[in-house]
Structure formats: structure tokens, C-alpha cells
Design an enzyme around this catalytic site. Sequence first.
Site, PDB file in Angstrom:
ATOM      1  N   ILE A 147      34.052  46.353  27.990  1.00  0.00           N
ATOM      2  CA  ILE A 147      35.420  47.502  28.360  1.00  0.00           C
ATOM      3  C   ILE A 147      36.907  46.333  27.959  1.00  0.00           C
ATOM      4  O   ILE A 147      36.963  46.033  28.122  1.00  0.00           O
ATOM      5  CB  ILE A 147      35.919  46.655  29.443  1.00  0.00           C
ATOM      6  CG1 ILE A 147      34.031  47.245  30.445  1.00  0.00           C
ATOM      7  CG2 ILE A 147      36.590  48.128  30.343  1.00  0.00           C
ATOM      8  CD1 ILE A 147      34.704  47.413  31.969  1.00  0.00           C
TER       9      ILE A 147
ATOM     10  N   VAL B  42      36.266  39.578  29.582  1.00  0.00           N
ATOM     11  CA  VAL B  42      36.748  39.452  30.527  1.00  0.00           C
ATOM     12  C   VAL B  42      36.348  41.207  30.540  1.00  0.00           C
ATOM     13  O   VAL B  42      36.638  41.866  29.470  1.00  0.00           O
ATOM     14  CB  VAL B  42      37.980  39.723  30.911  1.00  0.00           C
ATOM     15  CG1 VAL B  42      38.473  40.525  32.498  1.00  0.00           C
ATOM     16  CG2 VAL B  42      39.064  38.373  31.493  1.00  0.00           C
TER      17      VAL B  42
ATOM     18  N   LYS C 277      37.763  34.915  35.282  1.00  0.00           N
ATOM     19  CA  LYS C 277      38.575  36.384  34.754  1.00  0.00           C
ATOM     20  C   LYS C 277      39.200  36.888  35.567  1.00  0.00           C
ATOM     21  O   LYS C 277      40.601  37.532  34.450  1.00  0.00           O
ATOM     22  CB  LYS C 277      37.439  37.448  35.057  1.00  0.00           C
ATOM     23  CG  LYS C 277      36.031  36.631  33.519  1.00  0.00           C
ATOM     24  CD  LYS C 277      34.907  37.447  34.490  1.00  0.00           C
ATOM     25  CE  LYS C 277      34.177  37.782  33.243  1.00  0.00           C
ATOM     26  NZ  LYS C 277      32.342  38.534  33.805  1.00  0.00           N
TER      27      LYS C 277
END
Length: 398
Positions: free
Chosen positions: A130, A126, A199
Site C-alpha cells: 500500500i 509500512v 509502523k
Amino acid sequence: MKVAIMGYGTIGSGVAKVLDTNKDIITERLGESLDIKYILDLRDFPGDPHESCFVKDYKAIADDKEVKIVVETMGGVEPAFTFVKAMLEAGKSVTTSNKALVADKGAELMQIAEAHNTNFVFEAAVGGGIPIIRTITACLTGDVIEEIDAICNGTTNYMLTNMEQFGSDYDEILAEAQSLGYAEKDPTADVEGHDSCRKIAILTSLISGKNVDFNDIPTEGISKISSTDFKYAKAMGYSIKLIARSIKCGNTYSCRVAPYLVKPEQMLYHVSGVMNAVAVRGNMLGESMYYGAGAGALPTASAVVGDMVFLARNTERAVKIGWADEKLTLANPSEQKFKYFVRTSALQSNIENEFGEVEYSTLDLDEEVGFITEEMTESEFNERKTALGGIISVIRFF
Ligand code: HSE
């Protein structure tokens, strides 16, 4: 420590590149090196720096006790599930970038990992680069998470940004996103919102502690968004973003993936190109947002390698992250409330009969009119929309 990579495509070869390029700093931080012993792929890669590591049978890896960490970057549920299960059962730790696998089999694979005193982690599944999974499963464990709003598909955000800024043609910009390594092999998963859906299902499982079935999340992609929609959006001072949402609703969450009209005062308005952003609201934390490269070989591989270091630090110790097998029944999506922007060929008098006094947004186009509804539930809107007819497009306000 000996490691293996299953799947030497965009992400798998990116993992090898990160391990090679940053070998010294990784070794220094970990206190030992991560050495690639095997790469599983059906294809041959003559001249590759790791040419001697290639194998075609996953059992070669599963049977080698020296291999402690396995990376799965094959994509898809099968055979990835069979291979990952075999690795965990052999006592190896696994990290994957494969959201289809995690959304479908995450709870089961975590239980198998726990039973074998090992770990199954998926930071890269996901948000690409990040670090949102560890943020949720470690840093924010003191909070009840009340809302997540995510632009979590780089391909579609890249496409929408280009359509908005340069009036790019849909097919041309999709081909470009694929050539840049953003899009999935089958772009349907990106453009129809399935990738974002998986996600947000993963994130909602993590914040609720129960298993969310991604099939329960109403999902619309961007394939129906046109340059005319962007013209209306611009005239109203808005942008259009594909957003995956999960909002706490009593003891459960209310989820949806759809294109939304977003205004400049909203943080997600400013997330452009391949960048992703995950806005998280906690009951103690308040608002936060995590921003970064959401797709592409090296950002995703960076997250995978971060997981490998975590796994190397936690061998033979199952780290609980709280994702039970019990199914989470999501809140009824037809009770979600929105304001809607509607384009229709219906007459103004009929619009007012069905929707009452509305605000119009016109581009002086022949044969259609755009209007904005009051806030109402999905079920109420759908009834009125069907009664009105002549619908060209509908976009919800964020
Ligand atoms: N196809 C995905 C995207 C890759 O565009 O975001 C990263 O999950």
C-alpha cells in the site's frame, strides 16, 4: 543506472523478480534501466539468474561510484544501520523495507541523507504494497492529520481471520503464515504487536514531523486471543482486529496498539486475511482509507521498486519529508477512554459493586461471565479491574 540489493531473502529476491519481470515498462517510465550490479548476502545462491552479482562485503558496494541506488532488505537494526549509513555517506540513495530500522534510526538516517544531498526512503516499511508513506508525505501534506487507525500487520490479520472463520488453531495458522512469507523470522514481533507498533510510530513521526519513540506506545498483541473470545465477539456481532491507532490530542498524538472489538459499520471490520488497511482522517480531507496487500514478497517488493524509481528521478537532490530529530512526547495513554469487554470468574454481585449496572454477554460457559463496561479511562478501568479480580481476558471496543 546501477543498483544494489543488500539481503536476498523473501523481499530482496522479490525486488530482483520485479526488476526482471517488469524491466521494459520500468525502463520506459524512467527513461533508463535499473540494472542490478551487486547483491549482498552471506549465503550462496548457485544457479540464481543474478549469480555473478553476489558479494559478501558491503564495502564493495559502498566503494563503487557507479552504484547510485541501494536497496536494504536485510531486516533488523544492525548491521543494516551500519551498511545503510555507509551507503548514504558514499552519496548513494537508499530504500528500505525494514521498519525496525526506520522506527529506530529513521530520523538520523534522513539527516545523514540530507547532509550528503541524497535520499533515504521506506515506502515498503509500512503497509507492504500500500503506498501509504508517499500518500502522507506528498499527497496529504495540505492536511493536519487528526487520526490514523491501521491494520498494518498481515500475519496477525491473517491469523485472526482464520481463527474467526475456521476456528483454526493458533500454532498451526502461525506456521502457515510463516510458510507464506508473511511472518517475520521471529514471529514474536508480529504476534506481540511490536511490528504494528513500529509502523504506527513511523506514521506518527511523519504526521507530527517529530520523532516518536516506539517504546512509548503501549502495545498488546494477539497471543492471548482465544477461540472463546471470538465466540463472545460473534455473539455480540463483532470481530476482533489488531489495530494500531494514533489520535491527535492537542499538540501531540495519543497512540496504542491492541486487539479491538470492531463492528460491521466500521471500515476496518471488513479487512480480512493478509490484507492491510490504513484509515486516515485529515482536517480538510475527512475520512480516507488505503487498502492492499500488507505483506508478502511481491507486494512489498513492488513498493521497494516504486521507491527505486523515485530515487532514480531524484539523484543528487535531497527531497525533504519533514521528520525532525526532536522527540515527540506522546499523550498519556492512561487517559485514553474506552468501553471494555471483560471475561471474569468473579461473581455478578462483585461485578456490579465495582462496575455498577453493566451489560452482560453470556455464552453459558461454566465458571465465567462476560460483561461490557461503560466508557472510562484506562486508569479508572485498571483500578476497578484489579479490585474485581478473576479476570480471564479484556478487549477494548474500537
Ligand atoms: N511481518 C509483517 C506482516 C511483514 O506480517 O505484516 C510486513 O511488514
